[in-house]
Structures are given as C-alpha cells and as structure tokens.
Design an enzyme around this catalytic site. Structure first.
Site, PDB file in Angstrom:
ATOM      1  N   HIS A 165      67.363  41.676  33.222  1.00  0.00           N
ATOM      2  CA  HIS A 165      67.387  43.369  33.520  1.00  0.00           C
ATOM      3  C   HIS A 165      66.930  44.781  33.354  1.00  0.00           C
ATOM      4  O   HIS A 165      65.311  45.038  34.472  1.00  0.00           O
ATOM      5  CB  HIS A 165      68.668  43.039  31.384  1.00  0.00           C
ATOM      6  CG  HIS A 165      67.279  42.902  30.653  1.00  0.00           C
ATOM      7  ND1 HIS A 165      67.200  41.721  29.555  1.00  0.00           N
ATOM      8  CD2 HIS A 165      65.617  43.325  30.188  1.00  0.00           C
ATOM      9  CE1 HIS A 165      66.457  41.662  28.903  1.00  0.00           C
ATOM     10  NE2 HIS A 165      65.340  43.273  29.325  1.00  0.00           N
ATOM     11  N   MET A 166      67.779  45.742  32.913  1.00  0.00           N
ATOM     12  CA  MET A 166      67.176  46.882  32.797  1.00  0.00           C
ATOM     13  C   MET A 166      66.664  47.457  31.919  1.00  0.00           C
ATOM     14  O   MET A 166      66.976  47.425  31.017  1.00  0.00           O
ATOM     15  CB  MET A 166      68.428  48.173  33.973  1.00  0.00           C
ATOM     16  CG  MET A 166      67.358  49.327  34.356  1.00  0.00           C
ATOM     17  SD  MET A 166      66.289  48.805  35.292  1.00  0.00           S
ATOM     18  CE  MET A 166      66.836  48.459  36.887  1.00  0.00           C
ATOM     19  N   GLY A 190      62.496  36.754  31.423  1.00  0.00           N
ATOM     20  CA  GLY A 190      62.257  35.774  33.332  1.00  0.00           C
ATOM     21  C   GLY A 190      62.029  37.030  34.196  1.00  0.00           C
ATOM     22  O   GLY A 190      61.125  35.963  35.229  1.00  0.00           O
ATOM     23  N   GLY A 234      47.817  39.040  19.608  1.00  0.00           N
ATOM     24  CA  GLY A 234      48.285  39.862  20.036  1.00  0.00           C
ATOM     25  C   GLY A 234      46.263  40.273  20.404  1.00  0.00           C
ATOM     26  O   GLY A 234      45.625  39.791  21.012  1.00  0.00           O
ATOM     27  N   ASN A 235      45.534  41.049  19.676  1.00  0.00           N
ATOM     28  CA  ASN A 235      44.181  41.619  19.821  1.00  0.00           C
ATOM     29  C   ASN A 235      43.661  40.851  19.070  1.00  0.00           C
ATOM     30  O   ASN A 235      41.891  40.916  19.743  1.00  0.00           O
ATOM     31  CB  ASN A 235      44.362  42.987  19.487  1.00  0.00           C
ATOM     32  CG  ASN A 235      44.070  42.942  17.344  1.00  0.00           C
ATOM     33  OD1 ASN A 235      44.117  42.334  16.703  1.00  0.00           O
ATOM     34  ND2 ASN A 235      43.934  44.518  17.572  1.00  0.00           N
ATOM     35  N   GLY A 255      55.283  50.004  31.927  1.00  0.00           N
ATOM     36  CA  GLY A 255      56.213  49.085  32.655  1.00  0.00           C
ATOM     37  C   GLY A 255      55.842  47.770  32.280  1.00  0.00           C
ATOM     38  O   GLY A 255      54.819  46.554  32.264  1.00  0.00           O
ATOM     39  N   ASP A 267      54.798  37.552  28.260  1.00  0.00           N
ATOM     40  CA  ASP A 267      55.415  37.155  29.982  1.00  0.00           C
ATOM     41  C   ASP A 267      54.214  37.607  31.077  1.00  0.00           C
ATOM     42  O   ASP A 267      54.528  36.198  31.880  1.00  0.00           O
ATOM     43  CB  ASP A 267      56.526  38.426  30.349  1.00  0.00           C
ATOM     44  CG  ASP A 267      57.974  38.403  29.122  1.00  0.00           C
ATOM     45  OD1 ASP A 267      57.458  37.679  28.513  1.00  0.00           O
ATOM     46  OD2 ASP A 267      58.258  39.586  29.295  1.00  0.00           O
TER      47      ASP A 267
END
Length: 316
Positions: free
Chosen positions: A11-12, A41, A222-223, A287, A252
């Site tokens: 997706h965007m 994905g 996480g950290n 991003g 991901d």
C-alpha cells in the site's frame, strides 16, 4: 542465491509530521507531509531484495496511481512483481502515519486490495513458493490466505516466518506451520495473555508460544533488542543505539533480514543480531521502505564489533 517469497500487503503511506501525537478528539497542526510506498509485505520484499535475495512479491494493487507507484518502488528495489495482481474492483491499500519528533508513530490503514489477496493468488505463485528458501508472511491480508500459504510452504520444506501484525488471534492450525514467529511485545502479550515488562517475561511468553506448536519465537522489544526462545534455549540480543528518525517498518526490516540471513545458513542467534543491525539502520532513516543494503549491514556489524562469543541459556 537465496530465494525469498513474500505473500502480503502492498500500500501507499501518507506521512504527517507532528510535534506530538494527538489524543482522542485533539487536532495537532503538522509541519510536513510525505507520500511513500509501504505495506508490511512490500516493506519486507524490498528489504530482502536489498540484502541480496532473489525476491518475489505475491499480492494485489488497485488500478490507480498508488498501485503504479507501489509497483515501481518494488521493481526499482529488484523485487520480482510478476505475481502482483492488478485489481480493478478495489483501491490500492493506503495508510495514514502520524509521526512525532521522537520517531514514534500512530497508523491507520484502509486495506483496499490487501484484503482481496486470496488463495488463488497464492496458487498462481505456487511454483515460486516451492523453490523458495523462506516464505515471509504478515497479517494485513486475509488470515485464510496466510494459513493457506503457510501450509503450502510447510509441506514443501520451505521455512515460514510470520510477523503476527496487526495483532489478532491466530488459528491453532497456523502455529504448527511456523518455523519462526516474530511478534513485538504487544503482539506477544495479545497471543499469550502474558504481560511483558522484562526479558524474563518475554522468555515466559515465548515458551507459551512454543507450547502452541511454533518451532522458534523471537519477540522484538524495541530499544531493548530481541528475545529468542526455542525449545531448548533462550537468548537476549541487545538493540543498537542510533538516532531515531522513523520507526515505521522497522519490524518488517527485522523479519526480512532474519529470513535472508537464516536462508544464508546463519544460526538463529547470529541471524537475529544481523536483523537487529538492519532494523537499527532503518530507523535512522525516513520511510518504511528505506531498508539498508547488504554492504551497509555488514559495515554496521564491523563497526559495532558484533561478531563475538555468544552465551546461550538452557531452558530448564
């Protein structure tokens, strides 16, 4: 060459930068907007390709400008998009991401074509899945499709990695097909009903998931790094300190890197260290698809002297 298949979402992402994340019914004025390709994905596929794997994406996009741009991003990263269907009956999935100055985010998703990824789409790519070293899965597509793809991979000796995100209950059948389950702390809590505040809590939750039929569990913290739990050992891999820019897609990248390095023959502890390094590089960039290359990860490993003796704790 390592072959990775990904069945999942495309997706965007629409980013709005904010001084702070809003509370319910609160409006916060932002100071920046960016549109970037995303989807769990697609993020995984881009990362796997940048790490040198021959990567196949299996999913759907709409016949719209967002689908075109998402496919361009995948292709430019070296991902094979032959098994991405163009769906004329739904829009490409979209996500709105609110990002604060600490790199923390809030995300809302309108799945569109992601929720139309079907068993038929998996069947179209069955030969590719059979020849893969690892299959990567997430939960932004219908759960029946996830189970179906995992079963096919399992029956053909293909390693299955599942990131159970967004968090939801899993069918009992699915656990037995998974080689490596990679939840974050919140997802592990949801799956086990065990509150995770410490490494010991993560080990306890991991053991619970092993008891459900999973071969290996890696809970990302996480950290605080990641906790590996297998049938006969557990190990904590610390995180690496970097300046955080955007945490979107870090999980991901971790999963994709883990799949690539396991497929290259690394043991699970070493592969987890490399995956932590890849995720650290990603969160230092903007991003969801700003995954590092193999050279960048290897240089990071050398700089941080991560090749060292490993202490593994037996599970009593």
């Amino acid at each position: 060459m390592v072959i990775i298949s990904v069945v999942g979402s495309i997706h965007m992402d629409f980013y709005i930068k904010l001084p702070k994340l809003p509370q319910p019914d609160e409006t916060v004025m932002g100071y920046g907007f960016t549109m970037m390709p995303g989807g769990k994905g697609a993020n995984q596929a881009v990362c796997a390709a940048r790490l040198g794997a021959k990567t196949y994406m299996i999913g759907r996009v709409g016949k719209d400008i967002f689908g075109e741009r998402a496919l361009q991003s995948l292709a430019s990263a070296g991902v094979n998009i032959d098994y991405v269907a163009i769906d004329e009956e739904a829009h490409t999935g979209i996500a709105f991401i609110l990002l604060n100055t600490a790199g923390e985010n809030m995300i809302a998703v309108a799945p569109g074509t992601d929720y139309r990824v079907s068993e038929r789409d998996v069947d179209r790519a069955i030969d590719v899945i059979k020849q893969s070293d690892s299959l990567l899965l997430q939960l932004e597509i219908p759960i029946n499709t996830v189970v179906y793809a995992a079963k096919i991979a399992y029956r053909h000796g293909v390693r299955v990695l599942l990131n159970p995100a967004p968090a939801m209950a899993l069918p009992k059948e699915l656990y037995s097909y998974i080689d490596v389950l990679v939840p974050n702390r919140t997802e592990a809590e949801m799956l086990t009903s065990i509150k995770i505040n410490s490494i010991d809590d993560a080990v306890k939750a991991g053991r619970e998931l092993i008891g459900m039929g999973v071969e290996n569990v890696i809970i990302t913290m996480g950290n605080r790094g990641a906790v590996i739990v297998s049938k006969d050992f557990y190990h904590h891999v610390p995180a690496f300190k970097v300046d955080v820019v955007d945490t979107t897609g870090a999980g991901d990248v971790f999963v994709a890197a883990l799949g690539v390095f396991l497929s290259r023959g690394m043991d699970i502890v070493s592969a987890c260290r490399y995956a932590c390094a890849a995720a650290a590089l990603k969160i230092s960039r903007m991003g969801a698809q700003s995954a590092p290359t193999l050279d960048e990860v290897e240089n990071f490993i050398r700089q941080h002297q991560l090749i060292s003796s490993v202490k593994i704790y037996g599970v009593s």
